[in-house]
Structures are given as structure tokens and as C-alpha cells.
Design a protein around this motif. Structure first.
Motif, PDB file in Angstrom:
ATOM      1  N   GLU A   1       0.846  -1.172   0.000  1.00 27.11           N
ATOM      2  CA  GLU A   1       0.000   0.000   0.000  1.00 27.11           C
ATOM      3  C   GLU A   1       0.889   1.232   0.000  1.00 27.11           C
ATOM      4  OE1 GLU A   1      -4.033   1.164   2.471  1.00 27.11           O
ATOM      5  OE2 GLU A   1      -2.320   0.440   3.612  1.00 27.11           O
ATOM      6  N   THR A   2       0.492   2.252  -0.719  1.00 28.78           N
ATOM      7  CA  THR A   2       1.232   3.510  -0.716  1.00 28.78           C
ATOM      8  C   THR A   2       0.591   4.469   0.276  1.00 28.78           C
ATOM      9  OG1 THR A   2      -0.143   4.520  -2.427  1.00 28.78           O
ATOM     10  CG2 THR A   2       1.783   3.215  -3.163  1.00 28.78           C
TER      11      THR A   2
ATOM     12  N   ARG B   1      -3.271   4.680   1.589  1.00 24.71           N
ATOM     13  CA  ARG B   1      -3.622   4.612   3.016  1.00 24.71           C
ATOM     14  C   ARG B   1      -4.474   5.816   3.412  1.00 24.71           C
ATOM     15  NH1 ARG B   1      -0.371   2.874   7.095  1.00 24.71           N
ATOM     16  NH2 ARG B   1      -0.188   1.003   5.815  1.00 24.71           N
ATOM     17  N   MET B   2      -4.066   6.982   2.988  1.00 26.14           N
ATOM     18  CA  MET B   2      -4.785   8.176   3.392  1.00 26.14           C
ATOM     19  C   MET B   2      -6.164   8.261   2.745  1.00 26.14           C
ATOM     20  SD  MET B   2      -2.774   9.178   5.624  1.00 26.14           S
ATOM     21  CE  MET B   2      -3.661  10.652   6.122  1.00 26.14           C
ATOM     22  N   LYS B   3      -6.330   7.596   1.617  1.00 23.71           N
ATOM     23  CA  LYS B   3      -7.664   7.527   1.011  1.00 23.71           C
ATOM     24  C   LYS B   3      -8.599   6.730   1.920  1.00 23.71           C
ATOM     25  CE  LYS B   3      -7.801   7.526  -3.365  1.00 23.71           C
ATOM     26  NZ  LYS B   3      -7.717   7.195  -4.821  1.00 23.71           N
ATOM     27  N   ARG B   4      -8.070   5.662   2.522  1.00 24.29           N
ATOM     28  CA  ARG B   4      -8.884   4.887   3.467  1.00 24.29           C
ATOM     29  C   ARG B   4      -9.179   5.704   4.724  1.00 24.29           C
ATOM     30  NH1 ARG B   4      -7.232  -0.293   5.632  1.00 24.29           N
ATOM     31  NH2 ARG B   4      -5.020   0.079   5.216  1.00 24.29           N
TER      32      ARG B   4
ATOM     33  N   ASN C   1     -10.950  -0.496   9.242  1.00 26.67           N
ATOM     34  CA  ASN C   1     -11.654   0.662   8.657  1.00 26.67           C
ATOM     35  C   ASN C   1     -12.928   0.992   9.444  1.00 26.67           C
ATOM     36  OD1 ASN C   1      -9.753   0.805   6.476  1.00 26.67           O
ATOM     37  ND2 ASN C   1     -10.827  -0.933   5.550  1.00 26.67           N
ATOM     38  N   SER C   2     -12.774   1.086  10.749  1.00 29.22           N
ATOM     39  CA  SER C   2     -13.950   1.305  11.599  1.00 29.22           C
ATOM     40  C   SER C   2     -13.605   2.274  12.726  1.00 29.22           C
ATOM     41  CB  SER C   2     -14.447  -0.023  12.175  1.00 29.22           C
ATOM     42  OG  SER C   2     -13.495  -0.544  13.085  1.00 29.22           O
ATOM     43  N   TYR C   3     -14.617   2.570  13.532  1.00 36.26           N
ATOM     44  CA  TYR C   3     -14.433   3.486  14.650  1.00 36.26           C
ATOM     45  C   TYR C   3     -15.346   3.084  15.797  1.00 36.26           C
ATOM     46  CZ  TYR C   3     -18.921   5.575  13.432  1.00 36.26           C
ATOM     47  OH  TYR C   3     -20.261   5.761  13.185  1.00 36.26           O
ATOM     48  N   ALA C   4     -15.092   3.631  16.970  1.00 34.69           N
ATOM     49  CA  ALA C   4     -15.983   3.519  18.119  1.00 34.69           C
ATOM     50  C   ALA C   4     -15.949   4.860  18.840  1.00 34.69           C
ATOM     51  CB  ALA C   4     -15.533   2.406  19.058  1.00 34.69           C
ATOM     52  N   TRP C   5     -17.038   5.218  19.487  1.00 33.94           N
ATOM     53  CA  TRP C   5     -17.054   6.505  20.186  1.00 33.94           C
ATOM     54  C   TRP C   5     -17.753   6.378  21.534  1.00 33.94           C
ATOM     55  CZ3 TRP C   5     -21.536   9.050  21.611  1.00 33.94           C
ATOM     56  CH2 TRP C   5     -22.719   8.638  20.982  1.00 33.94           C
ATOM     57  N   ALA C   6     -17.421   7.311  22.413  1.00 37.68           N
ATOM     58  CA  ALA C   6     -18.045   7.356  23.735  1.00 37.68           C
ATOM     59  C   ALA C   6     -18.037   8.789  24.240  1.00 37.68           C
ATOM     60  CB  ALA C   6     -17.303   6.453  24.711  1.00 37.68           C
TER      61      ALA C   6
END
Length: 413
Positions: free
Chosen positions: A157-158, A162-165, A368-373
Motif C-alpha cells: 500500500e502507498t 492509506r490516506m484515502k482509506r 476501517n472502523s471506529y468507536a465513540w463514547a
């Protein structure tokens, strides 16, 4: 009720003295044996409906540290002690210490006993200008924190790819998370695991990827924290960057504890654990390998951090991830957010957010995910029998009951 003096049983007990000048009462504690402890105490009715302000001035110097202070003991109408909390030391312009703190009135509380103490030193300490005043309860400061996971594809990966993801994930956060306050990315996110030498992977800050993140900070109107290999004046650093809501650089942290591979490649270590005052609270950063050293989190807490941000490449063993991360938060009474890229040995990668006693508030284990609180930075999380015989707050106790002089002697050994 008048002030009452007590002294611990030692060879030469502490002595208490009361004097008055211009109508102001001064309470003194004289210690001629370093083993002694003296305490002045008095009970007061809780002065406010919602909260109170407690404050005491002294002539103690900062070098006395935790050997001088004020404990507030809150009780119900029948005298049952509910919680005990230290007032926070404040260094005045004259070089002497005051102690002060605002408190919310907890259910059932009708009174507070102040205990002014001096211990384990020699000399005289004087307390005066004692205030027990009605005040508004401290305003809540709630931070909506987002942690992320973008896993590397291992030399396939370049940086632009990566930054596109990264941007795709930020777009998803923009659509799905209402008014985030801070988004955290992992260590060295632009070039992690690409096999690039520092001469090709590192970039200045500000630089192209800082500007990319800055644009998103403005779009989301939130802080963004990310790790990057930085070149600064010809030196390479493993840097974590904080961007403010307008995309400006609010702070940088250089990783203090470097791995062997980093040292061998020419990365230069940082030499301090700075904290950064954001509009919702005070944060500090410990990057990856830093987190394996308990001193990192403790220094951040001692420097005033309420939230520790931990950008991580990967946490090798699941035992560390599942036990030590929570301990770093709990042993300091400090919320913590971890952003990870590489799975542990059990093939699980987990980005997590913890509250100040080490409970998981949010977690993601997907690429490619997130979590928040939402983290309430003003809420007092007290537990029973933490030093005191009722409820106490680790965030305060772990600082006010430290033995700094002992630790300094150990460091010199």
C-alpha cells in the motif's frame, strides 16, 4: 463547634496552636519529630444547595508536597461519612500553598468536616483564611471521543492509498457521529508497515498529511490526533500531532520510549510528557511502547491530564491489551483512548475507550472502523475503601498520597 486538634502517638507528638491577628484566626501545627502528624478539624454545615467552594491558605512551601494539605470529609445528618476528598494544592505568587476545590452536593450530604494536616516533616505550618462557601456545582464537561482502526496491508500500500482509506473513515464519522470533540488515529498512520526508510516515509509537520487531517478537523469542527514519522531540523521523530477545531497545530508529542527497531533506524526520543489544554479538558499522549512503562501514564496524570490518548501500532500480547490498558486508566483515575492498527497474537485488534476506573466504554475490532463514547470529565468516580474508610476518588488519592521523596531517592540509586 470550635476547631479540635489531634496528634498521632509518636515519640514527640505534634503541637497545635491558635493565634489571632486583625480578627483573623491562624491555626498552626508544629512538628519537631519528622514521624509526627498533627490535624486540626472542624465540622461545617454544607453551605449550598447544589455545591460548595472550600479553600484554605497556608504558609507551606511547595517542597513540602503531600506532607501538608486539607481533607474534606462529607457526611449525612446522622454523621455517617460518605466520601472523603483532598483539596487541590494551588501555588500562590508568593511561593506558598493554598488548597481549594469546588464540590457538587451528593444526595444525602448535610455537612463537611475539614481536616487541616501536616505530617512527616519538621517545622511549623500555619493555616488561615478558611472558606466554606456556597457555590454552583461544577459544570459538566463531556467530551465525545472517537477512536479508529485502519489496519495496514503490509508493504502492499502507498501513503496516498492509506490516506484515502483514512478519508473514507472520516467521511463515515462525519455522517454517523454527531458533533465529535476528538478523533484519534493510530501511530505513524501515513506509512506504518510500508517498509519505507525514514528518508522516504517521514515528512515535516506541518506537511501534506497534516494539511489533509487539518481539512477534516475543520469539516468536523473537532480535534484530530494522529501519529506520523516527522523530520524536524534533520532529525527524525515518532510524533503525535494534535490539530484543533480550525485545523491549527495545537501541540506535538515526541515518543519517549523507543523500540530497538526505532532506535536502530535513527529515530530520536522525546524527553518529556507534555499535556495540552483543549477546550473540553486537559489531554496527554503516550505512543505505543510508552504504554508499556507505567511512568508514562503517571507523569501525564501528575502533569494534569484528564484524558490519555494512546496511538498504537499494535499490542503484541492480548494479556497486555486486556489487562494493562485498563490498569493504566484505573491506577491514575484518568480516562484513556487507544487507537490500534495491528492485531495482537490472538489475531484481534481492538481500539478502545476507557473511563477513569478502567471500564471499557466503547470498542471496535474491525478494520476501517471506529468507536465513540461520551466521557464526563467532571464526574467523580469514587470507590469504597480506597485509602479512606468510606468512598474516595482514585484520581485525587493516587496523587495526594504519593511518596515523591522516596521515589526520587529510588531514581538516584
Amino acid at each position: 463547634m470550635s476547631w479540635k486538634f489531634t496528634a498521632t502517638e509518636t515519640r514527640v507528638p505534634a503541637q497545635g496552636m491558635v493565634s489571632a491577628s486583625s480578627g483573623e484566626e491562624t491555626l498552626s501545627i508544629m512538628l519537631t519529630d519528622w514521624r509526627a502528624m498533627g490535624i486540626w478539624e472542624k465540622d461545617f454545615a454544607f453551605p449550598g444547595t447544589d455545591g460548595c467552594h472550600l479553600a484554605v491558605d497556608s504558609d507551606a512551601v511547595a517542597e513540602l508536597g503531600n506532607k501538608v494539605g486539607v481533607m474534606a470529609c462529607f457526611h449525612t445528618a446522622d454523621g455517617t461519612m460518605q466520601h472523603m476528598d483532598y483539596l487541590e494544592p494551588v501555588l500562590r505568587a508568593d511561593g506558598q500553598l493554598s488548597f481549594a476545590r469546588d464540590f457538587k452536593r451528593e444526595p444525602g450530604i448535610t455537612g463537611v468536616t475539614l481536616k487541616l494536616y501536616a505530617k512527616w516533616a519538621e517545622g511549623v505550618v500555619r493555616f488561615r483564611n478558611i472558606r466554606v462557601e456556597a457555590a454552583a456545582a461544577p459544570a459538566e464537561r463531556i467530551a465525545r471521543v472517537v477512536t479508529t482502526m485502519v489496519q495496514p496491508t503490509w508493504n502492499n500500500e502507498t501513503t496516498p492509498e492509506r490516506m484515502k482509506r483514512v478519508e473514507s473513515l472520516l467521511q463515515k464519522i462525519a455522517k454517523e457521529v454527531e458533533k465529535p470533540d476528538l478523533v484519534l488515529f493510530s501511530e505513524a498512520i501515513p506509512d506504518l508497515c510500508m517498509g519505507l526508510p525514514l528518508s522516504k516515509g517521514a515528512e515535516p509537520v506541518p506537511g501534506p498529511n497534516t494539511e489533509l487531517f487539518a481539512g477534516w478537523a475543520r469539516k468536523l469542527n473537532c480535534y484530530i490526533v494522529f501519529g506520523i514519522h516527522e523530520i524536524e531540523q534533520g532529525n527524525y521523530y515518532n510524533t503525535a500531532v494534535i490539530l484543533d477545531r480550525q485545523g491549527n497545530i495545537a501541540g506535538k508529542y515526541h515518543k519517549v520510549h523507543l523500540t530497538w527497531n526505532e532506535s536502530e533506524s535513527g529515530v530520536i526520543p522525546g524527553d518529556s510528557f507534555p499535556v495540552f489544554q483543549l477546550d473540553f479538558g486537559c489531554v496527554g499522549i503516550a505512543t505505543c511502547w510508552d504504554n508499556w512503562f507505567g511512568e508514562s501514564a503517571r507523569h501525564l496524570r501528575l502533569n494534569g491530564a484528564e484524558l490519555m490518548l494512546v496511538p498504537i501500532a499494535g499490542c503484541g500480547i492480548p494479556e497486555h491489551r486486556d489487562h494493562v490498558w485498563a490498569a493504566r486508566a484505573g491506577e491514575n483515575g484518568m480516562a484513556a483512548a487507544f487507537a490500534v492498527s495491528i492485531p495482537s497474537e490472538d489475531k484481534i485488534a481492538a481500539s478502545r475507550i476507557y473511563d477513569p476506573i478502567g471500564r471499557i466504554l466503547a470498542e471496535t475490532t474491525q478494520d476501517n472502523s471506529y468507536a465513540w463514547a461520551d466521557i464526563n470529565l467532571t464526574k467523580r468516580l469514587r470507590t469504597r475503601y480506597l485509602s479512606v474508610s468510606c468512598y474516595g476518588e482514585g484520581r485525587s488519592l493516587y496523587v495526594r498520597e504519593r511518596r515523591n521523596g522516596v521515589y526520587q531517592r529510588m531514581n538516584q540509586a
